[in-house]
Design a protein around this motif. Structure first.
Motif, PDB file in Angstrom:
ATOM      1  N   ARG A 246      46.477  23.108 -31.293  1.00 29.99           N
ATOM      2  CA  ARG A 246      45.077  23.262 -31.675  1.00 29.99           C
ATOM      3  C   ARG A 246      44.611  21.985 -32.375  1.00 29.99           C
ATOM      4  O   ARG A 246      45.418  21.228 -32.919  1.00 29.99           O
ATOM      5  N   VAL A 249      39.046  20.919 -36.660  1.00 31.54           N
ATOM      6  CA  VAL A 249      37.631  20.675 -36.378  1.00 31.54           C
ATOM      7  C   VAL A 249      36.881  20.497 -37.687  1.00 31.54           C
ATOM      8  O   VAL A 249      37.043  21.277 -38.633  1.00 31.54           O
ATOM      9  N   THR A 252      29.655  18.790 -37.143  1.00 29.73           N
ATOM     10  CA  THR A 252      28.823  19.552 -36.200  1.00 29.73           C
ATOM     11  C   THR A 252      28.351  18.691 -35.034  1.00 29.73           C
ATOM     12  O   THR A 252      27.429  19.086 -34.331  1.00 29.73           O
ATOM     13  N   ALA A 256      32.936  17.283 -32.393  1.00 25.61           N
ATOM     14  CA  ALA A 256      33.405  18.517 -33.038  1.00 25.61           C
ATOM     15  C   ALA A 256      33.241  19.704 -32.092  1.00 25.61           C
ATOM     16  O   ALA A 256      34.122  20.568 -31.995  1.00 25.61           O
ATOM     17  N   GLU A 257      32.109  19.752 -31.387  1.00 20.80           N
ATOM     18  CA  GLU A 257      31.898  20.831 -30.426  1.00 20.80           C
ATOM     19  C   GLU A 257      32.912  20.748 -29.288  1.00 20.80           C
ATOM     20  O   GLU A 257      33.412  21.767 -28.800  1.00 20.80           O
ATOM     21  N   SER A 259      35.957  19.591 -29.598  1.00 20.97           N
ATOM     22  CA  SER A 259      37.216  20.080 -30.155  1.00 20.97           C
ATOM     23  C   SER A 259      37.227  21.605 -30.207  1.00 20.97           C
ATOM     24  O   SER A 259      38.245  22.231 -29.906  1.00 20.97           O
ATOM     25  N   ARG A 260      36.098  22.201 -30.578  1.00 20.31           N
ATOM     26  CA  ARG A 260      36.035  23.669 -30.598  1.00 20.31           C
ATOM     27  C   ARG A 260      36.217  24.226 -29.187  1.00 20.31           C
ATOM     28  O   ARG A 260      36.903  25.244 -28.989  1.00 20.31           O
ATOM     29  N   THR A 261      35.583  23.589 -28.202  1.00 19.02           N
ATOM     30  CA  THR A 261      35.741  24.040 -26.819  1.00 19.02           C
ATOM     31  C   THR A 261      37.197  23.929 -26.378  1.00 19.02           C
ATOM     32  O   THR A 261      37.724  24.829 -25.708  1.00 19.02           O
ATOM     33  N   ASN A 263      39.845  24.075 -28.329  1.00 14.94           N
ATOM     34  CA  ASN A 263      40.612  25.132 -29.003  1.00 14.94           C
ATOM     35  C   ASN A 263      40.403  26.481 -28.331  1.00 14.94           C
ATOM     36  O   ASN A 263      41.349  27.254 -28.163  1.00 14.94           O
ATOM     37  N   ARG A 264      39.146  26.769 -27.947  1.00 14.88           N
ATOM     38  CA  ARG A 264      38.889  28.046 -27.274  1.00 14.88           C
ATOM     39  C   ARG A 264      39.605  28.091 -25.925  1.00 14.88           C
ATOM     40  O   ARG A 264      40.172  29.129 -25.553  1.00 14.88           O
TER      41      ARG A 264
END
Length: 521
Positions: A246, A249, A252, A256-257, A259-261, A263-264
Protein backbone atom coordinates in the motif's frame (compact mmCIF):
# COMPACT_ATOMS: atom_id res chain seq x y z
CA UNK A 1 30.26 -23.46 -14.26
CA UNK A 2 26.69 -22.19 -14.21
CA UNK A 3 24.99 -19.53 -12.12
CA UNK A 4 22.66 -20.72 -9.39
CA UNK A 5 18.94 -19.87 -9.75
CA UNK A 6 19.19 -17.66 -6.69
CA UNK A 7 22.09 -15.74 -8.22
CA UNK A 8 20.17 -15.33 -11.46
CA UNK A 9 17.11 -14.01 -9.64
CA UNK A 10 19.30 -11.62 -7.65
CA UNK A 11 20.93 -10.36 -10.82
CA UNK A 12 17.52 -9.93 -12.48
CA UNK A 13 16.21 -7.98 -9.46
CA UNK A 14 19.30 -5.76 -9.49
CA UNK A 15 18.87 -5.22 -13.21
CA UNK A 16 15.22 -4.17 -12.73
CA UNK A 17 16.29 -1.77 -9.97
CA UNK A 18 18.96 -0.21 -12.19
CA UNK A 19 16.47 0.11 -15.05
CA UNK A 20 13.95 1.76 -12.72
CA UNK A 21 16.56 4.24 -11.51
CA UNK A 22 17.61 4.99 -15.07
CA UNK A 23 14.00 5.65 -16.04
CA UNK A 24 13.57 7.81 -12.94
CA UNK A 25 16.77 9.74 -13.72
CA UNK A 26 15.75 10.09 -17.34
CA UNK A 27 12.38 11.57 -16.38
CA UNK A 28 14.09 13.93 -13.94
CA UNK A 29 16.53 14.96 -16.67
CA UNK A 30 13.71 15.57 -19.11
CA UNK A 31 11.89 17.77 -16.60
CA UNK A 32 15.06 19.77 -15.88
CA UNK A 33 15.74 20.15 -19.61
CA UNK A 34 12.17 21.28 -20.29
CA UNK A 35 12.27 23.77 -17.41
CA UNK A 36 15.66 25.00 -18.63
CA UNK A 37 14.48 25.40 -22.22
CA UNK A 38 11.39 27.32 -21.12
CA UNK A 39 13.45 29.57 -18.85
CA UNK A 40 16.11 30.04 -21.53
CA UNK A 41 13.50 30.94 -24.14
CA UNK A 42 11.81 33.39 -21.79
CA UNK A 43 15.11 34.95 -20.67
CA UNK A 44 16.48 35.25 -24.19
CA UNK A 45 13.20 36.72 -25.44
CA UNK A 46 13.05 39.21 -22.58
CA UNK A 47 16.73 40.13 -22.96
CA UNK A 48 16.37 40.51 -26.72
CA UNK A 49 13.35 42.75 -26.39
CA UNK A 50 15.02 44.79 -23.64
CA UNK A 51 18.21 45.17 -25.69
CA UNK A 52 16.32 46.18 -28.80
CA UNK A 53 14.21 48.76 -26.94
CA UNK A 54 17.23 50.21 -25.12
CA UNK A 55 19.29 50.25 -28.30
CA UNK A 56 16.63 52.19 -30.16
CA UNK A 57 16.16 54.55 -27.24
CA UNK A 58 19.91 55.24 -26.86
CA UNK A 59 20.56 55.68 -30.56
CA UNK A 60 17.45 57.79 -31.09
CA UNK A 61 18.30 60.06 -28.16
CA UNK A 62 21.91 60.54 -29.32
CA UNK A 63 20.82 60.97 -32.94
CA UNK A 64 18.12 63.53 -32.14
CA UNK A 65 20.52 65.57 -30.00
CA UNK A 66 23.21 65.64 -32.70
CA UNK A 67 20.82 66.47 -35.55
CA UNK A 68 19.11 69.19 -33.52
CA UNK A 69 22.48 70.75 -32.69
CA UNK A 70 23.65 70.47 -36.32
CA UNK A 71 20.47 72.09 -37.57
CA UNK A 72 20.90 74.90 -35.05
CA UNK A 73 24.51 75.44 -36.12
CA UNK A 74 23.48 75.55 -39.77
CA UNK A 75 20.96 78.29 -38.96
CA UNK A 76 23.37 80.26 -36.76
CA UNK A 77 26.52 80.09 -38.88
CA UNK A 78 26.02 78.62 -42.36
CA UNK A 79 23.02 80.81 -43.11
CA UNK A 80 25.12 83.95 -42.43
CA UNK A 81 27.58 83.10 -45.18
CA UNK A 82 27.39 85.12 -48.42
CA UNK A 83 25.81 83.42 -51.45
CA UNK A 84 29.27 82.81 -52.94
CA UNK A 85 31.67 82.35 -50.01
CA UNK A 86 35.38 81.81 -50.26
CA UNK A 87 37.16 78.69 -49.05
CA UNK A 88 38.53 80.55 -46.05
CA UNK A 89 35.05 81.65 -45.03
CA UNK A 90 33.80 78.08 -45.37
CA UNK A 91 36.75 76.72 -43.40
CA UNK A 92 36.27 79.22 -40.60
CA UNK A 93 32.52 78.58 -40.42
CA UNK A 94 33.02 74.80 -40.39
CA UNK A 95 35.41 75.16 -37.47
CA UNK A 96 32.90 77.30 -35.56
CA UNK A 97 30.13 74.79 -36.17
CA UNK A 98 32.33 71.87 -35.05
CA UNK A 99 32.86 73.54 -31.67
CA UNK A 100 29.25 72.88 -30.69
CA UNK A 101 28.28 70.84 -27.64
CA UNK A 102 27.99 67.60 -29.66
CA UNK A 103 31.54 67.87 -31.09
CA UNK A 104 30.88 66.53 -34.61
CA UNK A 105 32.90 66.98 -37.81
CA UNK A 106 31.54 69.48 -40.34
CA UNK A 107 31.87 69.65 -44.12
CA UNK A 108 30.59 72.75 -45.96
CA UNK A 109 30.25 72.92 -49.76
CA UNK A 110 29.41 76.01 -51.89
CA UNK A 111 30.30 77.80 -55.15
CA UNK A 112 32.42 80.92 -55.36
CA UNK A 113 31.78 83.90 -57.64
CA UNK A 114 33.43 82.11 -60.57
CA UNK A 115 31.14 79.05 -60.13
CA UNK A 116 33.90 76.89 -58.77
CA UNK A 117 33.11 74.40 -55.95
CA UNK A 118 34.78 75.30 -52.71
CA UNK A 119 34.94 73.10 -49.60
CA UNK A 120 35.38 73.89 -45.94
CA UNK A 121 36.30 71.04 -43.57
CA UNK A 122 36.58 71.22 -39.80
CA UNK A 123 38.83 68.13 -39.68
CA UNK A 124 40.62 68.58 -43.00
CA UNK A 125 41.21 65.07 -44.42
CA UNK A 126 39.26 63.10 -41.77
CA UNK A 127 35.81 63.95 -43.24
CA UNK A 128 35.42 64.37 -46.99
CA UNK A 129 32.59 64.27 -49.44
CA UNK A 130 33.47 60.63 -50.24
CA UNK A 131 32.46 59.71 -46.69
CA UNK A 132 28.89 60.82 -47.36
CA UNK A 133 26.72 58.07 -48.90
CA UNK A 134 25.58 58.95 -52.45
CA UNK A 135 21.94 58.35 -51.51
CA UNK A 136 22.22 60.93 -48.72
CA UNK A 137 23.87 63.50 -51.03
CA UNK A 138 21.13 62.96 -53.59
CA UNK A 139 18.39 63.48 -51.01
CA UNK A 140 20.03 66.66 -49.64
CA UNK A 141 20.51 68.20 -53.12
CA UNK A 142 17.01 67.36 -54.30
CA UNK A 143 14.75 70.40 -54.41
CA UNK A 144 11.19 69.68 -53.33
CA UNK A 145 8.08 71.55 -54.30
CA UNK A 146 6.97 74.16 -51.81
CA UNK A 147 3.33 73.90 -50.77
CA UNK A 148 1.05 74.58 -47.85
CA UNK A 149 2.21 71.39 -46.21
CA UNK A 150 5.86 71.73 -47.28
CA UNK A 151 7.25 75.19 -46.51
CA UNK A 152 10.89 74.50 -47.48
CA UNK A 153 12.44 73.17 -50.63
CA UNK A 154 15.27 71.42 -48.74
CA UNK A 155 15.24 69.35 -45.54
CA UNK A 156 17.63 67.73 -43.09
CA UNK A 157 18.46 64.11 -43.86
CA UNK A 158 20.55 61.56 -41.91
CA UNK A 159 21.87 58.03 -42.19
CA UNK A 160 23.77 55.57 -39.96
CA UNK A 161 26.89 54.01 -41.45
CA UNK A 162 29.71 51.71 -40.30
CA UNK A 163 33.31 52.35 -41.32
CA UNK A 164 36.27 50.39 -40.01
CA UNK A 165 33.99 48.49 -37.68
CA UNK A 166 32.82 51.71 -35.98
CA UNK A 167 29.30 53.18 -36.19
CA UNK A 168 28.75 56.76 -37.37
CA UNK A 169 25.84 59.14 -37.89
CA UNK A 170 25.95 61.20 -41.10
CA UNK A 171 23.58 64.13 -41.60
CA UNK A 172 23.16 66.76 -44.30
CA UNK A 173 21.14 69.91 -45.05
CA UNK A 174 21.10 72.91 -47.38
CA UNK A 175 20.74 76.46 -46.18
CA UNK A 176 17.21 77.76 -46.55
CA UNK A 177 16.95 79.75 -49.72
CA UNK A 178 19.82 77.88 -51.36
CA UNK A 179 23.53 78.34 -51.16
CA UNK A 180 25.84 76.44 -48.82
CA UNK A 181 25.34 72.69 -48.21
CA UNK A 182 26.49 71.28 -44.91
CA UNK A 183 27.26 67.73 -43.77
CA UNK A 184 28.15 66.42 -40.32
CA UNK A 185 29.80 63.22 -39.11
CA UNK A 186 29.32 62.03 -35.54
CA UNK A 187 30.85 58.87 -34.05
CA UNK A 188 28.40 56.62 -32.20
CA UNK A 189 31.14 54.50 -30.62
CA UNK A 190 30.37 55.60 -27.02
CA UNK A 191 26.76 54.60 -27.48
CA UNK A 192 27.90 51.29 -29.06
CA UNK A 193 30.09 50.59 -26.02
CA UNK A 194 27.18 51.32 -23.72
CA UNK A 195 25.04 48.92 -25.73
CA UNK A 196 27.77 46.24 -25.59
CA UNK A 197 27.87 46.60 -21.81
CA UNK A 198 24.11 46.29 -21.74
CA UNK A 199 24.31 43.15 -23.90
CA UNK A 200 26.86 41.58 -21.54
CA UNK A 201 24.69 42.44 -18.54
CA UNK A 202 21.64 40.89 -20.18
CA UNK A 203 23.68 37.80 -21.14
CA UNK A 204 24.85 37.35 -17.55
CA UNK A 205 21.28 37.83 -16.34
CA UNK A 206 20.11 35.20 -18.83
CA UNK A 207 22.77 32.74 -17.60
CA UNK A 208 21.79 33.33 -13.97
CA UNK A 209 18.13 32.87 -14.89
CA UNK A 210 19.00 29.56 -16.58
CA UNK A 211 20.92 28.33 -13.54
CA UNK A 212 18.11 29.41 -11.25
CA UNK A 213 15.52 27.68 -13.42
CA UNK A 214 17.61 24.48 -13.40
CA UNK A 215 17.73 24.54 -9.60
CA UNK A 216 14.00 25.22 -9.41
CA UNK A 217 13.36 22.44 -11.94
CA UNK A 218 15.46 20.06 -9.86
CA UNK A 219 13.45 20.89 -6.77
CA UNK A 220 10.16 20.63 -8.66
CA UNK A 221 11.20 17.35 -10.27
CA UNK A 222 12.11 15.91 -6.87
CA UNK A 223 8.76 16.98 -5.47
CA UNK A 224 6.83 15.53 -8.41
CA UNK A 225 8.87 12.40 -9.07
CA UNK A 226 9.24 11.17 -5.52
CA UNK A 227 5.57 10.06 -5.34
CA UNK A 228 5.85 8.66 -8.87
CA UNK A 229 8.96 6.71 -7.85
CA UNK A 230 7.18 5.33 -4.79
CA UNK A 231 4.23 4.40 -6.99
CA UNK A 232 6.58 2.57 -9.40
CA UNK A 233 8.17 0.60 -6.53
CA UNK A 234 4.73 -0.29 -5.16
CA UNK A 235 3.50 -1.41 -8.59
CA UNK A 236 6.59 -3.60 -9.03
CA UNK A 237 6.09 -5.17 -5.58
CA UNK A 238 2.46 -5.76 -6.47
CA UNK A 239 3.53 -7.43 -9.70
CA UNK A 240 5.89 -9.67 -7.72
CA UNK A 241 2.92 -11.01 -5.76
CA UNK A 242 3.17 -8.84 -2.63
CA UNK A 243 -0.51 -7.99 -2.64
CA UNK A 244 -0.42 -6.28 0.77
CA UNK A 245 1.56 -3.38 -0.71
CA UNK A 246 0.00 0.00 0.00
CA UNK A 247 1.03 3.62 -0.47
CA UNK A 248 1.05 6.28 2.22
CA UNK A 249 -1.31 9.02 1.06
CA UNK A 250 -1.07 12.68 2.04
CA UNK A 251 -2.51 15.74 0.39
CA UNK A 252 -5.39 16.29 -2.01
CA UNK A 253 -3.61 16.79 -5.33
CA UNK A 254 -3.71 14.55 -8.40
CA UNK A 255 -0.78 12.40 -7.22
CA UNK A 256 -2.51 11.80 -3.90
CA UNK A 257 -5.67 10.77 -5.74
CA UNK A 258 -3.57 8.45 -7.92
CA UNK A 259 -2.11 6.86 -4.77
CA UNK A 260 -5.60 6.36 -3.34
CA UNK A 261 -6.71 4.75 -6.61
CA UNK A 262 -3.67 2.45 -6.49
CA UNK A 263 -4.48 1.45 -2.90
CA UNK A 264 -8.10 0.71 -3.80
CA UNK A 265 -7.00 -1.33 -6.82
CA UNK A 266 -4.43 -3.24 -4.73
CA UNK A 267 -7.03 -3.93 -2.04
CA UNK A 268 -9.53 -5.16 -4.60
CA UNK A 269 -6.87 -7.30 -6.29
CA UNK A 270 -5.79 -8.78 -2.97
CA UNK A 271 -9.38 -9.67 -2.10
CA UNK A 272 -9.99 -11.16 -5.56
CA UNK A 273 -6.81 -13.21 -5.48
CA UNK A 274 -7.58 -14.38 -1.95
CA UNK A 275 -11.06 -15.47 -3.05
CA UNK A 276 -9.67 -17.23 -6.11
CA UNK A 277 -6.97 -18.91 -4.06
CA UNK A 278 -9.55 -20.08 -1.57
CA UNK A 279 -11.76 -21.47 -4.32
CA UNK A 280 -8.77 -23.08 -6.02
CA UNK A 281 -7.63 -24.61 -2.75
CA UNK A 282 -11.14 -25.88 -2.08
CA UNK A 283 -11.33 -27.32 -5.59
CA UNK A 284 -7.92 -28.95 -5.25
CA UNK A 285 -8.83 -30.36 -1.86
CA UNK A 286 -12.09 -31.66 -3.28
CA UNK A 287 -10.29 -33.43 -6.14
CA UNK A 288 -7.70 -34.86 -3.76
CA UNK A 289 -10.36 -36.03 -1.28
CA UNK A 290 -12.49 -37.51 -4.03
CA UNK A 291 -9.50 -39.29 -5.52
CA UNK A 292 -8.63 -40.79 -2.15
CA UNK A 293 -12.24 -41.71 -1.49
CA UNK A 294 -12.53 -43.38 -4.87
CA UNK A 295 -9.46 -45.51 -4.34
CA UNK A 296 -11.09 -47.71 -1.70
CA UNK A 297 -14.18 -48.78 -3.70
CA UNK A 298 -12.07 -48.80 -6.86
CA UNK A 299 -9.67 -51.26 -5.27
CA UNK A 300 -12.54 -53.59 -4.50
CA UNK A 301 -14.03 -53.20 -7.96
CA UNK A 302 -10.61 -53.83 -9.51
CA UNK A 303 -10.23 -57.06 -7.54
CA UNK A 304 -13.64 -58.25 -8.76
CA UNK A 305 -12.92 -57.32 -12.35
CA UNK A 306 -9.61 -59.18 -12.20
CA UNK A 307 -11.50 -62.30 -11.11
CA UNK A 308 -14.01 -61.79 -13.91
CA UNK A 309 -11.18 -61.30 -16.40
CA UNK A 310 -9.55 -64.53 -15.25
CA UNK A 311 -12.87 -66.30 -15.74
CA UNK A 312 -13.09 -64.87 -19.26
CA UNK A 313 -9.62 -66.14 -20.08
CA UNK A 314 -10.18 -69.53 -18.45
CA UNK A 315 -10.59 -72.51 -20.78
CA UNK A 316 -13.65 -73.76 -18.91
CA UNK A 317 -15.74 -70.91 -20.34
CA UNK A 318 -17.77 -70.44 -17.17
CA UNK A 319 -19.00 -66.99 -18.22
CA UNK A 320 -22.21 -66.84 -20.18
CA UNK A 321 -21.40 -65.74 -23.79
CA UNK A 322 -24.35 -63.36 -23.67
CA UNK A 323 -22.81 -61.29 -20.84
CA UNK A 324 -19.17 -61.66 -21.91
CA UNK A 325 -19.12 -58.30 -23.81
CA UNK A 326 -20.55 -56.55 -20.78
CA UNK A 327 -17.95 -58.11 -18.51
CA UNK A 328 -15.14 -57.08 -20.82
CA UNK A 329 -16.54 -53.52 -20.93
CA UNK A 330 -16.64 -53.39 -17.13
CA UNK A 331 -13.04 -54.60 -16.93
CA UNK A 332 -11.89 -52.00 -19.50
CA UNK A 333 -13.76 -49.12 -17.90
CA UNK A 334 -12.55 -50.09 -14.43
CA UNK A 335 -8.96 -49.92 -15.60
CA UNK A 336 -9.66 -46.59 -17.26
CA UNK A 337 -11.23 -45.29 -14.05
CA UNK A 338 -8.20 -46.43 -12.10
CA UNK A 339 -5.86 -44.60 -14.47
CA UNK A 340 -8.00 -41.47 -14.22
CA UNK A 341 -7.92 -41.53 -10.40
CA UNK A 342 -4.15 -42.00 -10.39
CA UNK A 343 -3.73 -39.15 -12.85
CA UNK A 344 -6.00 -36.89 -10.78
CA UNK A 345 -3.97 -37.61 -7.68
CA UNK A 346 -0.75 -36.85 -9.57
CA UNK A 347 -2.18 -33.57 -10.88
CA UNK A 348 -3.27 -32.65 -7.35
CA UNK A 349 0.27 -33.19 -6.07
CA UNK A 350 1.66 -30.92 -8.80
CA UNK A 351 -0.91 -28.20 -8.04
CA UNK A 352 -0.23 -28.42 -4.33
CA UNK A 353 3.54 -28.24 -4.88
CA UNK A 354 4.13 -31.53 -3.04
CA UNK A 355 5.53 -33.45 -6.02
CA UNK A 356 9.12 -34.46 -5.24
CA UNK A 357 12.03 -35.84 -7.18
CA UNK A 358 13.66 -39.10 -6.15
CA UNK A 359 16.90 -39.08 -8.11
CA UNK A 360 18.98 -42.00 -9.25
CA UNK A 361 21.66 -42.65 -11.86
CA UNK A 362 19.93 -44.23 -14.85
CA UNK A 363 21.01 -45.45 -18.27
CA UNK A 364 18.68 -43.65 -20.67
CA UNK A 365 18.69 -46.45 -23.26
CA UNK A 366 17.91 -49.09 -20.61
CA UNK A 367 15.18 -46.87 -19.14
CA UNK A 368 13.45 -46.44 -22.51
CA UNK A 369 13.79 -50.16 -23.27
CA UNK A 370 12.25 -51.09 -19.91
CA UNK A 371 9.36 -48.66 -20.51
CA UNK A 372 8.64 -50.16 -23.94
CA UNK A 373 9.03 -53.78 -22.77
CA UNK A 374 6.74 -53.32 -19.77
CA UNK A 375 3.93 -52.22 -22.07
CA UNK A 376 4.57 -54.76 -24.84
CA UNK A 377 5.45 -52.09 -27.42
CA UNK A 378 8.69 -53.67 -28.65
CA UNK A 379 7.28 -54.55 -32.07
CA UNK A 380 5.86 -51.05 -32.66
CA UNK A 381 8.74 -48.86 -31.44
CA UNK A 382 12.20 -48.28 -32.95
CA UNK A 383 14.88 -47.12 -30.52
CA UNK A 384 17.91 -45.09 -31.58
CA UNK A 385 19.98 -44.69 -28.40
CA UNK A 386 23.46 -45.73 -27.28
CA UNK A 387 23.85 -47.60 -24.03
CA UNK A 388 26.00 -46.14 -21.31
CA UNK A 389 24.47 -42.65 -21.62
CA UNK A 390 23.99 -41.95 -17.90
CA UNK A 391 21.90 -39.22 -16.29
CA UNK A 392 20.83 -38.38 -12.76
CA UNK A 393 17.04 -38.19 -12.91
CA UNK A 394 13.89 -39.56 -11.28
CA UNK A 395 13.37 -43.00 -12.98
CA UNK A 396 9.66 -43.23 -12.12
CA UNK A 397 8.83 -39.80 -13.47
CA UNK A 398 10.96 -40.37 -16.57
CA UNK A 399 9.01 -43.60 -17.15
CA UNK A 400 5.73 -41.65 -16.85
CA UNK A 401 6.94 -39.12 -19.43
CA UNK A 402 8.10 -41.77 -21.89
CA UNK A 403 4.97 -43.89 -21.46
CA UNK A 404 2.71 -40.93 -22.17
CA UNK A 405 4.68 -39.69 -25.19
CA UNK A 406 5.13 -43.14 -26.79
CA UNK A 407 1.60 -44.24 -25.92
CA UNK A 408 0.17 -41.03 -27.40
CA UNK A 409 2.20 -41.58 -30.59
CA UNK A 410 0.97 -45.15 -30.93
CA UNK A 411 -2.64 -44.23 -30.21
CA UNK A 412 -3.00 -41.13 -32.39
CA UNK A 413 -0.10 -41.45 -34.83
CA UNK A 414 1.07 -44.35 -36.91
CA UNK A 415 3.56 -47.17 -36.54
CA UNK A 416 6.41 -47.42 -36.39
CA UNK A 417 7.14 -44.93 -33.61
CA UNK A 418 10.80 -43.87 -33.54
CA UNK A 419 12.49 -42.82 -30.30
CA UNK A 420 15.92 -41.17 -30.56
CA UNK A 421 18.30 -39.88 -27.89
CA UNK A 422 20.91 -37.18 -28.47
CA UNK A 423 23.21 -35.07 -26.31
CA UNK A 424 23.27 -31.29 -26.68
CA UNK A 425 25.70 -29.81 -24.20
CA UNK A 426 24.44 -30.50 -20.69
CA UNK A 427 21.01 -31.54 -21.97
CA UNK A 428 19.52 -34.84 -23.08
CA UNK A 429 17.18 -34.53 -26.05
CA UNK A 430 14.69 -37.36 -26.56
CA UNK A 431 12.51 -37.20 -29.66
CA UNK A 432 9.42 -39.34 -30.18
CA UNK A 433 8.19 -39.35 -33.77
CA UNK A 434 5.24 -41.19 -35.28
CA UNK A 435 4.17 -41.72 -38.90
CA UNK A 436 0.60 -40.52 -38.60
CA UNK A 437 -1.17 -37.54 -40.19
CA UNK A 438 0.40 -35.08 -37.75
CA UNK A 439 -1.25 -32.60 -35.40
CA UNK A 440 -3.59 -29.91 -36.82
CA UNK A 441 -2.12 -26.44 -36.53
CA UNK A 442 -5.02 -25.19 -34.40
CA UNK A 443 -4.49 -28.09 -31.97
CA UNK A 444 -0.71 -27.71 -31.51
CA UNK A 445 -0.92 -24.87 -28.92
CA UNK A 446 -3.30 -26.96 -26.77
CA UNK A 447 -1.84 -30.49 -26.81
CA UNK A 448 -0.53 -30.10 -23.24
CA UNK A 449 -3.75 -28.59 -21.85
CA UNK A 450 -5.64 -30.65 -19.32
CA UNK A 451 -8.71 -32.49 -20.64
CA UNK A 452 -8.26 -30.88 -24.06
CA UNK A 453 -10.04 -32.72 -26.88
CA UNK A 454 -8.98 -32.10 -30.45
CA UNK A 455 -12.55 -32.66 -31.66
CA UNK A 456 -15.53 -31.24 -29.82
CA UNK A 457 -17.71 -33.90 -31.44
CA UNK A 458 -15.75 -36.61 -29.58
CA UNK A 459 -15.65 -35.36 -26.00
CA UNK A 460 -15.00 -38.86 -24.70
CA UNK A 461 -11.97 -40.87 -25.69
CA UNK A 462 -9.99 -43.79 -24.31
CA UNK A 463 -7.56 -41.47 -22.54
CA UNK A 464 -8.15 -39.19 -19.59
CA UNK A 465 -6.86 -36.09 -21.35
CA UNK A 466 -4.24 -35.68 -18.63
CA UNK A 467 -1.35 -37.77 -19.96
CA UNK A 468 0.54 -35.11 -21.90
CA UNK A 469 -0.14 -32.52 -19.20
CA UNK A 470 1.34 -34.84 -16.54
CA UNK A 471 4.31 -35.57 -18.82
CA UNK A 472 4.99 -31.87 -19.17
CA UNK A 473 4.73 -31.29 -15.40
CA UNK A 474 7.21 -34.12 -14.81
CA UNK A 475 9.58 -32.53 -17.32
CA UNK A 476 9.25 -29.16 -15.62
CA UNK A 477 9.98 -30.58 -12.19
CA UNK A 478 13.27 -31.87 -13.65
CA UNK A 479 14.04 -28.41 -15.02
CA UNK A 480 13.26 -29.54 -18.58
CA UNK A 481 10.57 -29.05 -21.19
CA UNK A 482 8.48 -30.79 -23.86
CA UNK A 483 7.49 -29.32 -27.20
CA UNK A 484 5.25 -30.64 -29.98
CA UNK A 485 5.61 -30.06 -33.70
CA UNK A 486 4.93 -31.66 -37.08
CA UNK A 487 7.81 -33.29 -38.94
CA UNK A 488 8.47 -32.12 -42.54
CA UNK A 489 8.58 -35.82 -43.53
CA UNK A 490 5.16 -36.39 -41.98
CA UNK A 491 3.91 -37.31 -38.55
CA UNK A 492 4.16 -35.59 -35.19
CA UNK A 493 7.35 -35.08 -33.19
CA UNK A 494 7.47 -34.60 -29.42
CA UNK A 495 10.83 -33.31 -28.14
CA UNK A 496 11.77 -33.86 -24.50
CA UNK A 497 14.69 -31.86 -23.10
CA UNK A 498 16.09 -32.80 -19.69
CA UNK A 499 19.24 -31.80 -17.81
CA UNK A 500 21.78 -34.57 -17.37
CA UNK A 501 21.85 -33.86 -13.65
CA UNK A 502 18.84 -32.55 -11.71
CA UNK A 503 20.77 -32.32 -8.42
CA UNK A 504 21.03 -28.48 -8.51
CA UNK A 505 17.23 -28.35 -8.45
CA UNK A 506 17.22 -30.47 -5.30
CA UNK A 507 19.70 -28.13 -3.63
CA UNK A 508 17.59 -25.13 -4.58
CA UNK A 509 14.36 -26.72 -3.38
CA UNK A 510 16.06 -27.73 -0.13
CA UNK A 511 17.07 -24.10 0.45
CA UNK A 512 13.48 -23.09 -0.25
CA UNK A 513 12.21 -25.60 2.30
CA UNK A 514 10.51 -27.98 -0.13
CA UNK A 515 12.25 -30.98 1.36
CA UNK A 516 12.96 -32.81 -1.92
CA UNK A 517 14.18 -36.31 -1.31
CA UNK A 518 17.02 -38.18 -2.97
CA UNK A 519 17.82 -41.88 -3.03
CA UNK A 520 20.54 -43.01 -0.65
CA UNK A 521 23.28 -44.73 -2.56
Amino acid sequence: MTDSPGGIRGWAAARRTVQSRLRFTSLRLRLVVVFGLVALTAAVSASGIAYWLNREAVLTRAQDAVLRDFQQEMQNHASSLPPHPTQDELQRTAGQMANSSQRFSVLLIARDERGKTVVGNSDLDSFTLEDVPPSLRKAVDKQQKVSSTNKYAHHLYWQRIVEGGKPYLVGGAKVIGGGTTGYMLKSLEPEAKDLDSLAWSLGIATGLALIGSALLAQAAATTVLKPVHRLGIAARRLGEGKLDTRLRVSGTDELAELSRTFNRAAESLEKTVADMSAREEASRRFVADMSHELRTPLTAITAVTEVLEEELDAETGSVDPMIEPAVRLVVSETRRLGDLVENLMEVTRFDAGTARLVLDDVDIADQITACIDARAWLDAVELDAERGNMARLDPRRLDVILANLIGNALKHGGSPVRVSVREEGEELVIRVRDHGPGIPEDVLPHVFDRFYKASASRPRSEGSGLGLSIAQENAHIHGGSISAANSPEGGAVFTLRLPRDASPLIEQETRNGNGTEENAR
